[in-house]
Design a protein around this motif. Structure first.
Motif, PDB file in Angstrom:
ATOM      1  N   SER A  14      -1.653   2.548 -10.783  1.00 21.33           N
ATOM      2  CA  SER A  14      -3.086   2.546 -11.080  1.00 21.33           C
ATOM      3  C   SER A  14      -3.730   1.210 -10.726  1.00 21.33           C
ATOM      4  CB  SER A  14      -3.316   2.854 -12.561  1.00 21.33           C
ATOM      5  OG  SER A  14      -2.683   1.858 -13.339  1.00 21.33           O
TER       6      SER A  14
ATOM      7  N   VAL B 141       0.836  -1.200   0.000  1.00 21.68           N
ATOM      8  CA  VAL B 141       0.000   0.000   0.000  1.00 21.68           C
ATOM      9  C   VAL B 141       0.874   1.254   0.000  1.00 21.68           C
ATOM     10  CG1 VAL B 141      -1.617   1.367   1.385  1.00 21.68           C
ATOM     11  CG2 VAL B 141      -2.014  -1.079   1.037  1.00 21.68           C
TER      12      VAL B 141
ATOM     13  N   VAL C 203       2.409   1.645  -3.456  1.00 26.64           N
ATOM     14  CA  VAL C 203       1.380   2.006  -4.436  1.00 26.64           C
ATOM     15  C   VAL C 203       1.011   3.483  -4.326  1.00 26.64           C
ATOM     16  CG1 VAL C 203      -1.083   1.726  -4.957  1.00 26.64           C
ATOM     17  CG2 VAL C 203       0.399  -0.280  -4.777  1.00 26.64           C
ATOM     18  N   THR C 204       0.796   3.944  -3.094  1.00 25.13           N
ATOM     19  CA  THR C 204       0.400   5.354  -2.927  1.00 25.13           C
ATOM     20  C   THR C 204       1.586   6.277  -3.212  1.00 25.13           C
ATOM     21  OG1 THR C 204       0.664   4.882  -0.578  1.00 25.13           O
ATOM     22  CG2 THR C 204      -1.577   5.197  -1.384  1.00 25.13           C
TER      23      THR C 204
ATOM     24  N   GLY D 183      -6.171   0.494   0.997  1.00 28.45           N
ATOM     25  CA  GLY D 183      -5.088   1.241   0.348  1.00 28.45           C
ATOM     26  C   GLY D 183      -5.454   1.582  -1.093  1.00 28.45           C
ATOM     27  N   ALA D 184      -6.080   0.596  -1.767  1.00 24.11           N
ATOM     28  CA  ALA D 184      -6.450   0.805  -3.167  1.00 24.11           C
ATOM     29  C   ALA D 184      -7.500   1.906  -3.289  1.00 24.11           C
ATOM     30  CB  ALA D 184      -6.983  -0.498  -3.761  1.00 24.11           C
TER      31      ALA D 184
ATOM     32  N   GLY E  11       2.175   5.952  -6.953  1.00 26.98           N
ATOM     33  CA  GLY E  11       0.947   6.324  -7.654  1.00 26.98           C
ATOM     34  C   GLY E  11       0.582   5.338  -8.746  1.00 26.98           C
TER      35      GLY E  11
ATOM     36  N   LEU F 237      -7.907   4.320  -1.161  1.00 30.22           N
ATOM     37  CA  LEU F 237      -7.209   5.550  -0.790  1.00 30.22           C
ATOM     38  C   LEU F 237      -6.421   6.095  -1.982  1.00 30.22           C
ATOM     39  CD1 LEU F 237      -7.564   6.303   2.208  1.00 30.22           C
ATOM     40  CD2 LEU F 237      -5.107   5.913   2.491  1.00 30.22           C
ATOM     41  N   ALA F 238      -5.888   5.155  -2.782  1.00 26.52           N
ATOM     42  CA  ALA F 238      -5.091   5.557  -3.949  1.00 26.52           C
ATOM     43  C   ALA F 238      -5.989   5.863  -5.147  1.00 26.52           C
ATOM     44  CB  ALA F 238      -4.083   4.461  -4.302  1.00 26.52           C
ATOM     45  N   GLN F 239      -7.282   5.971  -4.888  1.00 36.14           N
ATOM     46  CA  GLN F 239      -8.246   6.386  -5.900  1.00 36.14           C
ATOM     47  C   GLN F 239      -8.344   5.429  -7.089  1.00 36.14           C
ATOM     48  OE1 GLN F 239      -9.037  10.465  -6.096  1.00 36.14           O
ATOM     49  NE2 GLN F 239      -9.176   9.863  -3.951  1.00 36.14           N
ATOM     50  N   MET F 240      -8.109   4.122  -6.820  1.00 35.30           N
ATOM     51  CA  MET F 240      -8.332   3.152  -7.896  1.00 35.30           C
ATOM     52  C   MET F 240      -9.832   2.982  -8.093  1.00 35.30           C
ATOM     53  SD  MET F 240      -5.483   0.300  -7.084  1.00 35.30           S
ATOM     54  CE  MET F 240      -3.820   0.779  -6.655  1.00 35.30           C
TER      55      MET F 240
END
Ligand SMILES: Nc1ncnc2c1ncn2[C@@H]1O[C@H](COP(=O)(O)OP(=O)(O)OP(=O)(O)O)[C@@H](O)[C@H]1O
Ligand SMILES: [Mg+2]
Lengths: 305, 329
Positions: A88, A79, A82-83, A165-166, A86, A168-171
């Motif tokens: 996708s 996570v 990924v964040t 986390g996904a 960035g 949160l990362a706007q996936m």
């Protein structure tokens, strides 16, 4: 003495008002008493707590929580990465996670099964349970449910971390939620299978060590054997052999289920053809329920000798 | 979800049903006939179940709890049939097994709470009950420590506490004094007596020592090789024998002086320890023994300390009947 034996309970706390204040005497219980359902639920909840060492001595908490931390750590790192970068999409599909942490999962299932089953048999506590209203089979069912729940929570914790986390990362939330729910479904089946394997070993081997070795041997070593067979069959272009071999182990069954029921895939020789796919699902359910059935049988025989 | 009927103690008590009744109860293990057509009835108060090793005490308790099926015969516990109403029985009965049964990594406090919940008590009520019964059995601060570190005495107390956790109508205590030193044994027996008399819970307590149950039991049931040897009220054993025990000031000389004088007066007397045992006068002899003893002592110038009736002891009565089957201490 018997001749002067008067009605002992009529006094109650009020009737004993003249007595010493700090000795309030025996107080009968007149409150409600739950039925079998309430008792089974209480046994189940205590069992779930016990799987993680809660309600037991301090050092009982070390192993389950250390394993849980190790299991969740990679998810937290994923996570973070990924964040930070960035990305996708997640580098690892949700249901693939359990396959990569099989050693932790196997150790957790092997170590905690005996807490719920061997412990009561070994220390004789089972006779106290059998002397209470709940039947032996209801006891075993509640215990199995607690173990399966504990394993399920262990499998799902990192997946939940990745899912959050996904988001949160706007996936894509819809896509992630669908994948997450599919992972939940296969994780349930995996937890049921592992609870049956670990529970059976623990209910037969009274010594915790034997149960742990038996379960770890089956889950880890057996997994290695089946995986090697699948690898060879893949090399030799005999995938069917690998698919059939995969039916004989919970982890390869799980890999096949992931292939059948989710978009992810990490099976060496995934089931091909509708019949084989159905067979994987059926065998998985049978392993979980069949193991549970054997457990119930074992406890029924314990109860009526 | 079905809720069991609340345990109605008043109704249980009013109905006058015996705590335990068995009819022709038999258990054949194949190799051993552990119970042989047993007929017993157990009422309120404390009942001692006495028998040598292998007499069938634990087998009887396990059958009453529904943990074992009898080969033949029937039994009722608190009016419920063991064959069909096992769950009802187990909701109302507390059980303290003879063997170890405590998980070592749990505290007595947590364990007793859990066991009360296993009898259907809600969590808050279970906590209150656990605190109460642990206080009654005398487990203080140690109740918060894992039970693996307990002494035998503390373990026996914890085992007793879990048997009382749900306020049962009847407790079945299998050798609660096992492995205890004399002081702890006395404490445990006193607890058993209080449970039966002050708490108002019927008690069936087993032992292979006849003597230790004599003090706390209202009734004694003696098993020998699975058969009922005797069932009687403890008071029957304690009935006076008619013999009087007389103690005078001084030593053996004074004792024998009185003894000989009474003997000459027609009351068969023997020295017993530091007292004189005076047997009752022959039938037809209308003289008052008490007056005779007092007058004789005055005549001889002896200081009379006391005159008291002699009691049978259970052990004396059973010694011949049991013929070694029961160890008298
Ligand atoms: N499961 C079993 N299988 C075969 N025989 C048994 C079994 N349990 C007990 N027995 C036998 O039945 C008889 C009665 O045993 P039980 O345990 O009821 O005696 P007890 O009076 O409780 O003895 P103790 O004072 O040693 O506890 C004994 O001869 C014992 O060996
Ligand atoms: Mg016994």
């Amino acid at each position: 003495m018997p001749s002067s034996h008067t009605e002992p309970r009529t006094g109650g706390p009020a009737g004993r008002a003249g007595g010493v204040i700090h000795d309030i005497g025996y107080r009968p219980y007149a409150g409600p008493r739950g039925g079998h359902g309430a008792i089974a639920r209480s046994l189940y909840l205590t069992g779930v707590r016990n799987v993680f060492g809660l309600g037991r001595s301090g050092k009982s908490k070390i192993l389950p929580f250390a394993l849980l931390a190790l299991n969740v750590l990679p998810a937290v790192i994923i996570v973070g990465v990924v964040t930070f970068i960035g990305l996708s999409s997640l580098p690892l599909a949700y249901p693939e996670y359990a396959a990569t942490t099989t050693i932790l999962l196997g150790t957790f299932a092997a170590a905690q099964g005996p807490i719920l089953f061997s412990r009561d048999l070994r220390h004789g506590t089972i006779s106290l349970y059998l002397a209470r209203p709940l039947s032996a089979t209801a006891y075993a069912l509640a215990r199995w449910g607690a173990l399966a729940t504990g394993i399920f929570a262990f499998v799902m914790a990192p997946i939940l971390v990745m899912y959050l986390g996904a988001l949160l990362a706007q996936m894509d939330a819809g896509e992630q939620t669908t994948d997450f729910l599919a992972a939940t479904l296969v994780s349930l089946l995996l937890a049921g299978m592992l609870a049956s394997v670990s529970g059976l070993f623990s209910a037969i081997a009274l010594r915790r060590g034997f149960a742990v070795v038996g379960t770890i041997g089956t889950i880890l070593f057996g997994y290695g054997v089946v995986a090697v067979i699948q690898g060879i069959s893949l090399e030799q272009d005999q995938e069917r052999v690998g698919e059939i071999a995969g039916l004989f182990h919970p982890m390869t069954l799980y890999a096949g289920l992931v292939n059948v029921l989710t978009d992810a895939d990490n099976a060496i020789t995934p089931p091909t053809g509708a019949a084989m796919e159905v067979l994987y699902v059926v065998v998985s359910v049978l392993l979980a329920l069949g193991g549970l059935g054997l457990l119930l049988l074992r406890y029924r025989r314990l109860a009526t000798r | 979800m079905a809720t069991l009927h609340p345990v109605d103690r008043a109704a249980d008590r009013r109905s006058g049903v015996p705590a335990i009744a068995t009819q022709g109860l038999t258990k054949d293990y194949g190799s051993v006939l552990a119970l042989d057509s047993l007929d017993v009835t157990v009422g309120t108060g404390v009942t001692g179940l006495v028998g040598a090793n292998g007499a069938g005490k634990s087998t009887l308790i396990k059958i009453l709890l529904g943990l074992l099926d009898p080969t033949a015969g029937s039994a009722q516990v608190l009016g419920h049939d063991i064959a069909t109403e096992g769950a009802e029985i187990r909701a109302r009965v507390g059980y303290m097994p003879e063997h170890e049964c405590l998980p070592p990594d749990v505290s007595a406090s947590d364990f007793v709470v859990h066991m009360a919940q296993m009898s259907g008590l809600p969590h808050a009520a279970a906590r209150e009950r656990a605190a109460d019964v642990l206080r009654h059995v005398g487990l203080a601060e140690e109740r918060y420590r894992p039970m693996g570190g307990y002494s035998t005495g503390m373990k026996q107390r914890a085992k007793l506490a879990q048997a009382l956790a749900h306020d049962p109508r009847l407790v079945l205590l299998d050798e609660p004094t096992n492995g205890l030193d004399p002081a702890s044994r006395d404490d445990m027996l006193e607890l058993v007596r209080r449970i039966g008399h002050d708490f108002g819970i019927a008690v069936l307590v087993t032992s292979h020592l006849l003597g230790e149950l004599e003090r706390v039991s209202d009734h004694v049931v003696v098993l020998d090789g699975g058969r009922l040897l005797r069932a009687s009220a403890t008071t029957d054993f304690l009935d006076t024998t008619g013999t009087l025990l007389v103690e005078v000031l001084g030593g053996a000389t004074e004792r024998d002086l009185l003894g000989r004088a009474l003997h000459d007066a027609g009351f068969p007397s023997r020295p017993r320890g530091n007292v004189v045992a005076v047997e009752p006068p022959a039938p037809g002899d209308t003289r008052n023994v008490h007056d005779m003893i007092r007058d004789t002592a005055v005549d001889l110038g002896l200081g009379l300390v006391r005159i008291q009736p002699d009691h049978h002891r259970i052990e004396d009565i059973f010694r011949e009947e049991v013929a070694g089957a029961v160890q008298p201490h």
